[in-house]
Design a protein around this motif. Sequence first.
Motif, PDB file in Angstrom:
ATOM      1  N   ALA A  52       6.078  25.887  19.820  1.00  0.00           N
ATOM      2  CA  ALA A  52       6.534  24.497  19.691  1.00  0.00           C
ATOM      3  C   ALA A  52       7.162  24.266  18.318  1.00  0.00           C
ATOM      4  O   ALA A  52       8.203  23.604  18.195  1.00  0.00           O
ATOM      5  N   SER A  53       6.545  24.799  17.284  1.00  0.00           N
ATOM      6  CA  SER A  53       7.075  24.656  15.920  1.00  0.00           C
ATOM      7  C   SER A  53       8.431  25.332  15.804  1.00  0.00           C
ATOM      8  O   SER A  53       9.365  24.798  15.190  1.00  0.00           O
ATOM      9  N   SER A  54       8.538  26.507  16.400  1.00  0.00           N
ATOM     10  CA  SER A  54       9.797  27.239  16.349  1.00  0.00           C
ATOM     11  C   SER A  54      10.895  26.495  17.107  1.00  0.00           C
ATOM     12  O   SER A  54      12.034  26.387  16.637  1.00  0.00           O
TER      13      SER A  54
ATOM     14  N   LEU B 251      21.162  28.772  20.988  1.00  0.00           N
ATOM     15  CA  LEU B 251      20.962  28.446  22.397  1.00  0.00           C
ATOM     16  C   LEU B 251      20.073  29.469  23.119  1.00  0.00           C
ATOM     17  O   LEU B 251      19.126  29.100  23.822  1.00  0.00           O
ATOM     18  N   ASP B 252      20.357  30.746  22.934  1.00  0.00           N
ATOM     19  CA  ASP B 252      19.587  31.790  23.629  1.00  0.00           C
ATOM     20  C   ASP B 252      18.120  31.766  23.218  1.00  0.00           C
ATOM     21  O   ASP B 252      17.228  31.918  24.063  1.00  0.00           O
TER      22      ASP B 252
ATOM     23  N   ILE C  17      12.312  30.256  24.295  1.00  0.00           N
ATOM     24  CA  ILE C  17      11.109  29.518  23.893  1.00  0.00           C
ATOM     25  C   ILE C  17      10.687  28.552  24.988  1.00  0.00           C
ATOM     26  O   ILE C  17       9.497  28.442  25.315  1.00  0.00           O
ATOM     27  N   LEU C  18      11.648  27.848  25.583  1.00  0.00           N
ATOM     28  CA  LEU C  18      11.338  26.922  26.681  1.00  0.00           C
ATOM     29  C   LEU C  18      10.659  27.659  27.827  1.00  0.00           C
ATOM     30  O   LEU C  18       9.685  27.178  28.407  1.00  0.00           O
TER      31      LEU C  18
ATOM     32  N   ILE D  13       5.974  38.955  23.313  1.00  0.00           N
ATOM     33  CA  ILE D  13       5.031  37.992  23.891  1.00  0.00           C
ATOM     34  C   ILE D  13       5.139  37.975  25.412  1.00  0.00           C
ATOM     35  O   ILE D  13       4.136  38.015  26.134  1.00  0.00           O
ATOM     36  N   LYS D  14       6.360  37.912  25.923  1.00  0.00           N
ATOM     37  CA  LYS D  14       6.560  37.860  27.369  1.00  0.00           C
ATOM     38  C   LYS D  14       6.069  39.139  28.045  1.00  0.00           C
ATOM     39  O   LYS D  14       5.492  39.105  29.136  1.00  0.00           O
ATOM     40  N   LYS D  15       6.282  40.264  27.374  1.00  0.00           N
ATOM     41  CA  LYS D  15       5.817  41.535  27.924  1.00  0.00           C
ATOM     42  C   LYS D  15       4.298  41.561  28.013  1.00  0.00           C
ATOM     43  O   LYS D  15       3.720  41.984  29.024  1.00  0.00           O
TER      44      LYS D  15
END
Length: 442
Positions: free
Chosen positions: A172-174, A187-188, A193-194, A148-150
Amino acid sequence: MTFSWRRRMGLRGGVGKNESSKGSNLDLEYTIPTHFRCPISLDLMKDPVTLSTGITYDRESIEKWIDAGHVTCPVTNQVLRNFEQIPNHSIRKMIQDWCVENKSSGVERIPTPRIPIHPYEVSEICSRILAATQRLDARKCLELLGKIKKLAKESERNKRCLVEHGMGVALASSFNSFACFSIDTHLDLLKEILSALTWTFPLEQEGVSKLKSNISLRSMVWFLKNEDDLSSRQNAICVLKELIYADQDCVDGLMEIEGIEENLFQIVKVPICPKATKATLMVIQHVMSFEEKSVIFTLRIIQMGLVSLILEILVDGDKSVCEKALGVLDSLCDRKEGRESAYENALTIPLLVKKILRVSDTATEFSISSLWKLSLGENGNAMVEAVQLGAFQKLLVVLQIGSVERTKEKVTELLKLMNLYRDKLDCFDSSMGLKYLKIRRN
């Protein structure tokens, strides 16, 4: 038609030539075939696409045209049957070959463009994220987030497509699901996601509902506390800012989290970056706007010394941050405790007077509003100091150049109060008394 290609000989080993040779090589003009140019921008096309009318444009240019609301072909003026943009590989290959032929003269070959993501591909990725989330498969979710980021980095078009077709809801659901299971364990993933969520707003209501849950809000506040991870702290405050403006129920949720005042205060006290400071100030001001719900919050953050921090920001903050800081100070002055804290700081009146007509219209309105609130307090020295610093003359200018009605009313009241000191202060120019001012009333 010609296109001027300029090359710097110093970067290509050309230094040391005689001046005439050097001068002749610095500015070279090449004729670009007309069909290599975009009809809109007249620049060499980097990603040629053809519309239903048969005319080829550079993708970026025609997308801007369509996004602006146009429904016709710019060249033929025909109404477009559809907005499909078909890559013109033949023209693109010819352009690349032309660039290669002129490479020795400083012309760079345009890269082969990536095909933009399609809505059905976004829907497929969202489905896979939700499926992996149900299985609590963090590894798969991280893999999909990387993709997604790519895609988002490739172009703004891709980013818009991801946002418009449900990516925010899936993320958001994830986030909510993995936060419910364990922050430490995932944590990672939660960090990633944030980071992605920061560019998915405005979210659909379903996504907002997931993020305003108690566990999601507490998880974001948890990230605010992590002083060793500045990036995640910035992302968390930016997402919180978007959330509380999207749904006021988020304010209630934040008020239930112990220590939220301290977390927000620390981001202002130890800045991460202007973006994070601005977002934090917006959160604080928005929370304080709910007077009945935020009384304890406001009192605590005043006791921590927020007024002094705000004044420090006003000393050397940039325009945008100053506006937000003045907005917070204005809200703090709504309460007696806030005004008392403002009176105690020697910088308050000088900075408020200084910011009038210096930063922006918004900053001027906040400065005047704060001065007006301070003028209503028991401490009469505030008005004396304001007059000595030239506030009267500045307010006259504000009234004459025009402002919103509520600001006009406050300016008029302040001028009347300050006018009382005209015969008592040497710095006051009696020729500028209130009786010489024509106050416009509607």
